[in-house]
Write an enzyme that holds these catalytic residues in place. Structure first.
Site, PDB file in Angstrom:
ATOM      1  N   ASP A  65       0.869  -1.179   0.000  1.00 28.78           N
ATOM      2  CA  ASP A  65       0.000   0.000   0.000  1.00 28.78           C
ATOM      3  C   ASP A  65       0.905   1.229   0.000  1.00 28.78           C
ATOM      4  OD1 ASP A  65      -2.358   1.613   0.324  1.00 28.78           O
ATOM      5  OD2 ASP A  65      -1.815   1.860   2.425  1.00 28.78           O
ATOM      6  N   SER A  66       0.283   2.388  -0.200  1.00 28.40           N
ATOM      7  CA  SER A  66       1.031   3.639  -0.141  1.00 28.40           C
ATOM      8  C   SER A  66       1.504   3.945   1.283  1.00 28.40           C
ATOM      9  CB  SER A  66       0.134   4.772  -0.639  1.00 28.40           C
ATOM     10  OG  SER A  66      -1.067   4.780   0.104  1.00 28.40           O
ATOM     11  N   CYS A 112      -4.117  -1.331  -2.082  1.00 30.50           N
ATOM     12  CA  CYS A 112      -4.316   0.114  -2.162  1.00 30.50           C
ATOM     13  C   CYS A 112      -5.267   0.332  -3.336  1.00 30.50           C
ATOM     14  CB  CYS A 112      -2.972   0.793  -2.433  1.00 30.50           C
ATOM     15  SG  CYS A 112      -3.092   2.543  -2.821  1.00 30.50           S
ATOM     16  N   ASN A 113      -6.350   1.027  -3.066  1.00 31.85           N
ATOM     17  CA  ASN A 113      -7.348   1.226  -4.131  1.00 31.85           C
ATOM     18  C   ASN A 113      -6.802   2.069  -5.267  1.00 31.85           C
ATOM     19  OD1 ASN A 113     -10.347   0.365  -3.123  1.00 31.85           O
ATOM     20  ND2 ASN A 113      -8.954   0.790  -1.449  1.00 31.85           N
ATOM     21  N   THR A 114      -5.995   3.081  -4.920  1.00 32.42           N
ATOM     22  CA  THR A 114      -5.457   3.973  -5.948  1.00 32.42           C
ATOM     23  C   THR A 114      -4.501   3.190  -6.850  1.00 32.42           C
ATOM     24  OG1 THR A 114      -5.625   5.763  -4.340  1.00 32.42           O
ATOM     25  CG2 THR A 114      -4.319   6.186  -6.306  1.00 32.42           C
ATOM     26  N   GLU A 158      -5.692   8.594   9.778  1.00 30.75           N
ATOM     27  CA  GLU A 158      -4.287   8.576  10.229  1.00 30.75           C
ATOM     28  C   GLU A 158      -4.168   9.175  11.635  1.00 30.75           C
ATOM     29  OE1 GLU A 158      -1.186   7.934   8.508  1.00 30.75           O
ATOM     30  OE2 GLU A 158      -2.088   7.223   6.648  1.00 30.75           O
ATOM     31  N   CYS A 207     -11.294   2.918  -0.573  1.00 31.11           N
ATOM     32  CA  CYS A 207     -10.001   3.436  -0.114  1.00 31.11           C
ATOM     33  C   CYS A 207      -9.681   2.684   1.171  1.00 31.11           C
ATOM     34  CB  CYS A 207     -10.100   4.937   0.162  1.00 31.11           C
ATOM     35  SG  CYS A 207      -8.627   5.610   0.967  1.00 31.11           S
ATOM     36  N   THR A 208      -8.414   2.302   1.296  1.00 34.05           N
ATOM     37  CA  THR A 208      -8.016   1.475   2.430  1.00 34.05           C
ATOM     38  C   THR A 208      -8.292   2.113   3.796  1.00 34.05           C
ATOM     39  OG1 THR A 208      -5.860   2.468   2.090  1.00 34.05           O
ATOM     40  CG2 THR A 208      -6.184   0.246   1.239  1.00 34.05           C
ATOM     41  N   HIS A 209      -8.309   3.430   3.841  1.00 39.14           N
ATOM     42  CA  HIS A 209      -8.482   4.104   5.135  1.00 39.14           C
ATOM     43  C   HIS A 209      -9.931   4.187   5.589  1.00 39.14           C
ATOM     44  CE1 HIS A 209      -4.414   5.339   4.348  1.00 39.14           C
ATOM     45  NE2 HIS A 209      -4.339   6.028   5.469  1.00 39.14           N
TER      46      HIS A 209
HETATM   47  N1  DGL Z   1      -4.144   3.669   0.154  1.00 43.55           N
HETATM   48  C1  DGL Z   1      -4.823   4.690  -0.584  1.00 43.55           C
HETATM   49  C2  DGL Z   1      -6.053   4.090  -1.283  1.00 43.55           C
HETATM   50  O1  DGL Z   1      -6.567   3.048  -0.892  1.00 43.55           O
HETATM   51  C3  DGL Z   1      -5.241   5.847   0.314  1.00 43.55           C
HETATM   52  C4  DGL Z   1      -4.085   6.702   0.785  1.00 43.55           C
HETATM   53  C5  DGL Z   1      -3.350   7.386  -0.348  1.00 43.55           C
HETATM   54  O2  DGL Z   1      -3.878   8.344  -0.945  1.00 43.55           O
HETATM   55  O3  DGL Z   1      -2.251   6.973  -0.640  1.00 43.55           O
HETATM   56  O4  DGL Z   1      -6.518   4.637  -2.233  1.00 43.55           O
END
Ligand code: DGL
Length: 269
Positions: free
Chosen positions: A11-12, A74-76, A153, A185-187
């Protein structure tokens, strides 16, 4: 046949830990390697070219660690780099989009689905395209919710402030009478309770992280890559910046303790 090599997850940053949490519960015997690209987070407002480059560097690292499969948690990165990664590597690579889409299609009864995600995920149209591929009469209401990431976060996930922000973000979804919402989105699963409070009672939330575990089990068993059931599911965590902040925030995202987190430098070959 069994295979005790690790599963690579990336993930990011810390967000993918919500996916890891589900995977550890459902696959306790599997060894796992998690990479959080904390030096370059967030991905959610970056270009496709950069996200592909970062995802490629992480995948090369995971392959160098002998991973048998990669999960883009990570969705992005799933929206913008999954096909690119699959074209570069032969091991199974799974993202979170398809699993979330399949679950949402199962849940909806009025064909009105809401998708929440980062700017890049929403702009890519990845969820909407996939949803319509599965079922052409689905109507999608997309909404980028960038402020949810720093709230998660910071652990600021309940109360008046997150609820007011959620009210603004979720209004278009309520107006279009969605009956299922993909947390793309993971968060966002961290803010589940607040999102539930704001949406009408009968709306269902689809957590892509939860959905992806079932897909991973299916792929591992089809390809005979499951670890032996008496194996110990060791976890290694790597980040690209200092580990201290990651370890602190990680406690809010997982039900187990993360002991040693190592810093790595990523390069593309
Ligand atoms: N992990 C990212 C997602 O799931 C969210 C955080 C980011 O923008 O990197 O899209």
């Amino acid at each position: 046949m069994t295979d005790s090599r690790p599963i690579g997850i990336f993930d990011s940053g810390v967000g993918g830990l919500t996916v890891l949490n589900q995977l550890k519960k459902q696959l306790p015997y599997e060894q796992m390697i998690y990479v959080g690209d904390t030096a370059r987070v967030p991905y959610g407002n970056k270009s496709q070219q950069l996200i592909q480059q970062y995802s490629q560097e992480i995948s090369e690292f995971l392959i160098s660690k002998n991973c048998k499969m990669i999960i883009v948690a990570c969705n992005t990165a799933s929206s913008l780099s999954l096909e690119y990664l699959r074209s570069k590597h032969s091991l199974p690579i799974e993202g979170v989009i398809e699993a979330g889409v399949e679950e949402a299609i199962k849940e909806t009864t009025n064909n009105q689905i809401g998708v929440l995600g980062t700017h890049s995920t929403i702009q890519s149209g990845a969820y909407e395209i996939k949803l319509k591929e599965y079922q052409s009469n689905i109507h999608v209401t997309n909404q980028a919710c960038p402020l949810f990431v720093p709230l998660a976060e910071e652990g600021w996930v309940e109360g008046e402030i997150p609820e007011n922000i959620a009210r603004v973000y979720l209004k278009p979804l309520i107006d279009s009478k969605v009956d299922s919402v993909i947390l793309g989105c993971t968060h966002y699963p961290i803010l589940k309770r607040t999102i539930y409070n704001v949406l009408p009672k009968d709306v269902k939330l689809v957590d892509s992280g939860e959905a992806v575990s079932q897909k991973v089990i299916q792929i591992l068993s089809e390809k005979e890559l499951m670890a032996p059931s008496d194996a110990y599911g060791h976890l290694e965590c790597f980040v690209t910046d200092l580990p201290s902040q990651f370890s602190k925030v990680a406690k809010r995202f997982v039900d187990f303790s993360i002991d040693k987190v190592k810093t790595i430098e990523l390069h593309s070959s």
